[in-house]
Write an enzyme that holds these catalytic residues in place. Structure first.
Site, PDB file in Angstrom:
ATOM      1  N   ASP A  74     102.266  32.443  76.263  1.00  0.00           N
ATOM      2  CA  ASP A  74     101.127  32.430  77.195  1.00  0.00           C
ATOM      3  C   ASP A  74     101.477  32.230  78.671  1.00  0.00           C
ATOM      4  OD1 ASP A  74     100.015  32.470  74.684  1.00  0.00           O
ATOM      5  OD2 ASP A  74      98.999  30.549  74.858  1.00  0.00           O
TER       6      ASP A  74
ATOM      7  N   CYS B 116      99.112  24.704  73.394  1.00  0.00           N
ATOM      8  CA  CYS B 116      99.674  25.799  72.606  1.00  0.00           C
ATOM      9  C   CYS B 116     101.112  25.531  72.145  1.00  0.00           C
ATOM     10  CB  CYS B 116      99.607  27.098  73.402  1.00  0.00           C
ATOM     11  SG  CYS B 116      97.893  27.606  73.746  1.00  0.00           S
TER      12      CYS B 116
ATOM     13  N   LYS C  61      95.613  36.222  71.446  1.00  0.00           N
ATOM     14  CA  LYS C  61      95.124  35.167  70.565  1.00  0.00           C
ATOM     15  C   LYS C  61      94.041  34.347  71.251  1.00  0.00           C
ATOM     16  CE  LYS C  61      98.746  31.788  71.825  1.00  0.00           C
ATOM     17  NZ  LYS C  61      97.889  30.664  72.282  1.00  0.00           N
TER      18      LYS C  61
END
Length: 201
Positions: free
Chosen positions: A18, A111, A78
């Site tokens: 990310d 995350c 996601k």
């Protein structure tokens, strides 16, 4: 015997989590984190370690930043905090279910943490590159790293990962990887940063 966390190029995967445009102004030391992750990616390419990239809700948070050097990789979109979407699980399966993961990206308390827990529950060994992960706050980053170490993840650094993977100056790819380390050292000197990043409140 408990694992001591020795890395090798076989059975290892690189997970890049990310590192997207909208996070650029909010994540502490974002540029340095991405630069370190890019060095790890470059070293893994040299050594034949496959990378996997994810993006958190790219429609709202934008694409992976170009300086990571991952534009040739298909990013898995996601909404979950964990990187282990069905698509990523399928990719891990196609890679022969790697037993070890190198983890870079953001955010450490979200995350990175959720991904680490899922990987550990799958029986994988997790190596978090401490100077290639970050959060919006230093407090979240430090406590998350401490928590993940308690859970069984191994903490390391960008240079540490590279040297652990080659292990020997006679390694056929040592010179290429060493050049990557030298580039990292020059960047650190230019920016006045230590290899572990001088985080300040």
């Amino acid at each position: 015997m408990a694992s001591i966390g020795r890395l090798s190029t076989k059975g290892t995967v690189l997970l890049l989590c990310d590192m997207q445009e909208k996070f650029r102004p909010t994540i502490f030391q974002f540029g340095n984190v991405v630069s370190n992750a890019a060095r790890v990616l470059e070293a893994c390419r040299i050594l034949g370690i496959p990378p996997i990239v994810t993006e958190q809700y790219p429609k709202g948070l934008g694409p992976t930043v170009p300086e990571l050097g991952a534009s040739d990789l298909k990013a898995h979109a996601k909404t979950t905090f964990s990187m282990l979407t069905e698509g990523v699980k399928e990719e891990l399966k196609s890679l022969g279910e790697p037993k070890k993961a190198i983890l870079c990206g953001i955010e450490t308390q979200a995350c990175i943490a959720c991904t680490t827990f899922d990987l550990l529950e799958r029986g994988m060994e997790v190596h978090i590159v401490a100077d290639a992960v970050s959060s919006r706050s230093q407090t979240d980053r430090l406590f998350a790293l401490s928590r993940l170490k308690q859970s069984g993840a191994f903490l390391t650094t960008t240079e540490g990962i590279m040297l652990q993977l080659v292990q020997d100056a006679k390694h056929p790819n040592f010179k290429e990887v060493h050049q990557t380390i030298q580039i990292l050292e020059m960047y650190i000197l230019k920016k006045g940063l230590s290899p572990c990043l001088k985080y300040r409140q």
